[in-house]
Design an enzyme around this catalytic site. Structure first.
Site, PDB file in Angstrom:
ATOM      1  N   ALA A  33     -40.932 -27.986-123.324  1.00 23.09           N
ATOM      2  CA  ALA A  33     -40.912 -29.023-123.988  1.00 23.09           C
ATOM      3  C   ALA A  33     -41.386 -29.166-125.521  1.00 23.09           C
ATOM      4  CB  ALA A  33     -41.520 -30.208-123.000  1.00 23.09           C
ATOM      5  N   ALA A  43     -51.292 -46.361-112.006  1.00 22.10           N
ATOM      6  CA  ALA A  43     -51.226 -47.606-111.530  1.00 22.10           C
ATOM      7  C   ALA A  43     -51.350 -47.753-110.092  1.00 22.10           C
ATOM      8  CB  ALA A  43     -50.582 -48.600-112.259  1.00 22.10           C
ATOM      9  N   LYS A 105     -33.877 -45.133-106.233  1.00 23.96           N
ATOM     10  CA  LYS A 105     -32.114 -45.178-106.034  1.00 23.96           C
ATOM     11  C   LYS A 105     -31.943 -46.736-105.748  1.00 23.96           C
ATOM     12  CE  LYS A 105     -34.322 -43.877-102.303  1.00 23.96           C
ATOM     13  NZ  LYS A 105     -34.993 -42.823-101.915  1.00 23.96           N
ATOM     14  N   GLU A 129     -33.305 -38.509-112.484  1.00 22.10           N
ATOM     15  CA  GLU A 129     -32.779 -37.428-111.633  1.00 22.10           C
ATOM     16  C   GLU A 129     -33.270 -37.431-110.023  1.00 22.10           C
ATOM     17  OE1 GLU A 129     -30.622 -34.825-110.829  1.00 22.10           O
ATOM     18  OE2 GLU A 129     -30.680 -34.378-112.508  1.00 22.10           O
ATOM     19  N   VAL A 132     -31.572 -39.491-106.695  1.00 25.02           N
ATOM     20  CA  VAL A 132     -30.253 -38.774-105.848  1.00 25.02           C
ATOM     21  C   VAL A 132     -30.764 -37.581-105.633  1.00 25.02           C
ATOM     22  CG1 VAL A 132     -28.072 -38.429-105.841  1.00 25.02           C
ATOM     23  CG2 VAL A 132     -28.691 -40.362-107.301  1.00 25.02           C
ATOM     24  N   GLY A 134     -33.335 -35.839-104.294  1.00 27.18           N
ATOM     25  CA  GLY A 134     -34.485 -35.013-104.353  1.00 27.18           C
ATOM     26  C   GLY A 134     -34.710 -34.331-105.331  1.00 27.18           C
ATOM     27  N   ASP A 201     -29.496 -46.075 -97.676  1.00 26.40           N
ATOM     28  CA  ASP A 201     -30.177 -44.892 -98.740  1.00 26.40           C
ATOM     29  C   ASP A 201     -28.964 -44.211 -99.160  1.00 26.40           C
ATOM     30  OD1 ASP A 201     -32.573 -43.417 -99.719  1.00 26.40           O
ATOM     31  OD2 ASP A 201     -31.628 -41.875 -98.694  1.00 26.40           O
ATOM     32  N   LYS A 205     -27.459 -44.009-103.353  1.00 25.20           N
ATOM     33  CA  LYS A 205     -27.110 -42.566-103.862  1.00 25.20           C
ATOM     34  C   LYS A 205     -25.928 -42.167-104.240  1.00 25.20           C
ATOM     35  CE  LYS A 205     -31.393 -40.824-101.531  1.00 25.20           C
ATOM     36  NZ  LYS A 205     -31.854 -40.094-100.343  1.00 25.20           N
TER      37      LYS A 205
HETATM   38  N1  HSE Z   1     -35.321 -41.397 -97.038  1.00 24.91           N
HETATM   39  C1  HSE Z   1     -34.657 -40.381 -97.735  1.00 24.91           C
HETATM   40  C2  HSE Z   1     -33.983 -39.352 -96.893  1.00 24.91           C
HETATM   41  C3  HSE Z   1     -35.733 -39.616 -98.439  1.00 24.91           C
HETATM   42  O1  HSE Z   1     -34.231 -39.402 -95.827  1.00 24.91           O
HETATM   43  O2  HSE Z   1     -33.295 -38.335 -97.374  1.00 24.91           O
HETATM   44  C4  HSE Z   1     -35.731 -39.819-100.054  1.00 24.91           C
HETATM   45  O3  HSE Z   1     -34.561 -40.442-100.500  1.00 24.91           O
END
Ligand code: HSE
Length: 436
Positions: A33, A43, A105, A129, A132, A134, A201, A205
Site C-alpha cells: 500500500a 465500535a 450486501k 468486495e 459478494v 466472501g 442473500d 449479491k
Molecule cells: N450466509 C452467507 C452464505 C454467508 O451462506 O453464503 C455470507 O454471505
C-alpha cells in the site's frame, strides 16, 4: 508516511479476521500500500464479547456515530450487517468525508444507489468486495480485470449455506429439513436461516453483480427470488439420472429485450465445473465476449476469507485516495453519468429450459396428452424418464426436460397440464441452464 487510519464498526467474526490479518501481514501490506494500515478504534455494542473477538489492545467504543465521523479516521469499515443503523452510519461517514469499506450486501442491494450517489457528491470511495462471495475477488475481476469485455452473463453459486444443504441432499439422500439441521449444527446456517434458504442473500449479491456487469442501477426489487425450501430429494436424484446437478443458481443475463436477474434452484449439466462446486464453497462464472467463460472459485464466507476482501479494499483506497475522484474506478464499474436504463425483465419474458416432474395416473394416453399440450405451446422435449411412484402402484412420475422456451409459454402449458384429471399432484417445475 503516516499510516492510514481505520475505524471498524462492528466486532464480530469478520472484524476479528480483519484485525488478525492486518496484524499478521502488516509488513507486506505496508509494502503493497505504500504506508501502514492501522485500526484506530472499534465500535461494538457488547464490550465483553468484543474483547473476546478482537483482543485487549485496541480502543473500544459504543459511540458508533462518533467513531464513524471522527477527525482522525480516514476509512470507516462497516462490518455490522443489517440495514439500520448501518445505512445511517455509512451516510454519516460519507458526509464527514470518510472513505467506506463495507461487507454489507443487503445494505447495498437495497440502498446502494443512494449510498453511491452520496459518495460521488462527497468525492469519497465506497468499496464492497467482501459483500459478494466472501474471499473471491469477483467485484474487482468484473469491474477491472474484465473491463475490456461486453459481459453476456454472470452465474454464481454465491450462498454457501444452501450449497452445503444441496450437497448433503445429493450425497446422502437426506431431505431438506435434515440437511438444514446439519448446516445449523455445523454453524453454516444462521439460527434464522431464512435469508439463506429463501434465496434472498444470493439475490442481494447477484443484484450487485448485475449492476457492475451491465452498468445499470442496483435494483434488488426487480429480482426474481426463489429458494430451496420446497426442493424434494427425489428431484435431485432424477436430475442426476438425467446428467444434471441442482444448484441454487444466481443468474443475470443480457438479452435483446432487457436483463434477466433471478435466483432459483437450477439444473446444471454435471459436466460443468460449476456443477461440481460442493459444500459451503462459492463459485462465479462470467461470460465475456472477449474472454469467454471465466470461473472464480473460493470460500464465500468465514472470518479470514471475508477479511481478505475487506483488506484488499483498504489497500485499494490507501493507494488511490489522493487521486482525483473523477479518475478513480467508478463504484458500479461504469461512469455514474453513463449508467443504462435497460429494463430488468419480468419472469414471463425470460428464456430458459425446464425440468418437469408430473405425478400421473398410470394409464393409456396420459403421456400423449402431456406431450400434445407442450407441442401446442411450441415446446420441444429434450429428454424423458418415467419412474413408478414409491407410494402407489397405479401412480407414476413422468420427468421431462424441455428445450429453451419463454417462461410465459411454460406457464401456459403448466396451467393446462395441471388441469388434466390424470395429473394427481402439483407439477414440479425447475429451471435448467446449460451455461454454454
Ligand atoms: N450466509 C452467507 C452464505 C454467508 O451462506 O453464503 C455470507 O454471505
Amino acid at each position: 508516511m503516516k499510516p492510514m487510519r481505520i475505524a471498524l464498526l462492528g466486532a464480530g467474526t469478520v472484524a476479528s479476521g480483519v484485525v488478525r490479518v492486518l496484524r499478521r501481514n502488516q509488513d507486506e501490506l505496508c509494502r503493497r500500500a505504500g504506508r501502514g494500515i492501522e485500526v484506530v478504534a472499534v465500535a461494538a455494542r457488547n464490550a465483553q464479547k468484543a474483547r473476546r473477538s478482537i483482543g485487549d489492545d485496541l480502543a473500544l467504543t459504543d459511540d458508533f456515530r462518533g467513531l464513524a465521523t471522527r477527525d482522525d479516521v480516514d476509512i470507516v469499515a462497516e462490518l455490522m450487517g443489517g440495514i439500520e443503523p448501518a445505512r445511517e452510519l455509512v451516510l454519516a461517514a460519507i458526509q464527514a468525508g470518510k472513505h467506506v469499506v463495507t461487507a454489507n450486501k443487503a445494505l447495498l442491494a437495497l440502498h446502494g444507489n443512494e449510498i453511491f450517489a452520496a459518495a460521488q457528491a462527497s468525492g469519497v470511495m465506497v468499496a464492497f468486495e467482501a459483500a459478494v462471495a466472501g474471499g473471491i475477488p469477483i467485484i474487482k475481476a468484473l469491474r477491472e480485470g474484465l473491463a475490456a469485455n461486453r459481459i453476456e452473463w454472470v452465474a454464481g453459486i454465491i450462498n454457501g449455506t444452501t450449497n452445503f444443504i444441496l450437497s448433503s441432499m445429493r450425497d446422502r439422500g437426506v431431505d431438506f429439513a435434515t440437511a438444514l439441521a446439519e448446516a445449523q449444527r455445523l454453524g453454516y446456517a444462521e439460527a434464522d436461516p431464512g435469508f439463506d434458504i429463501d434465496g434472498v442473500d444470493a439475490a442481494h449479491k447477484i443484484t450487485l453483480l448485475c449492476a457492475i456487469a451491465f452498468g445499470v442501477p442496483v435494483q434488488f426489487a426487480r429480482a426474481h427470488v426463489q429458494g430451496i425450501r420446497d426442493l424434494d430429494t427425489a428431484d435431485i436424484r432424477y436430475a442426476e439420472q438425467l446428467g444434471y446437478r441442482i444448484k441454487l443458481l444466481a443468474m443475470t443475463r443480457r438479452s435483446e429485450q432487457g436483463i434477466e436477474l433471478r435466483v432459483h434452484p437450477t439444473l446444471i449439466p454435471a459436466t460443468r465445473l460449476v456443477a461440481n462446486v460442493e459444500g459451503a464453497m462459492n463459485a462465479v462464472v462470467v461470460q465475456g465476449d472477449a474472454v469467454g467463460p471465466a470461473l472464480f472459485y473460493g470460500k464465500g464466507a468465514g472470518s479470514e476469507p471475508t477479511a481478505s476482501s475487506v483488506i484488499a479494499d483498504l489497500v485499494d483506497i490507501t493507494r488511490l485516495h489522493t487521486a482525483d475522484p473523477g479518475h478513480r474506478v467508478p463504484h458500479l464499474a461504469f461512469q455514474p453519468g453513463a449508467l443504462a436504463d435497460t429494463p430488468i425483465l419480468d419472469m414471463p419474458l425470460v428464456r430458459t429450459s425446464y425440468y418437469l416432474r408430473i405425478r400421473v395416473r398410470d394409464e393409456v394416453g396420459v403421456l400423449a396428452e402431456i406431450t400434445r399440450i407442450l407441442a401446442d405451446c411450441g415446446m420441444s422435449i429434450d429428454a424423458l424418464l418415467q419412474r413408478p411412484s414409491a407410494d402407489h402402484d397405479e401412480h407414476t412420475d413422468v420427468i421431462l426436460l424441455t428445450h429453451e422456451t419463454l417462461e410465459q409459454r411454460m406457464d401456459e402449458a403448466l396451467a393446462r397440464i395441471q388441469g388434466l384429471d390424470t395429473v394427481l399432484a402439483p407439477v414440479v417445475r425447475l429451471r435448467k441452464e446449460e451455461l454454454r
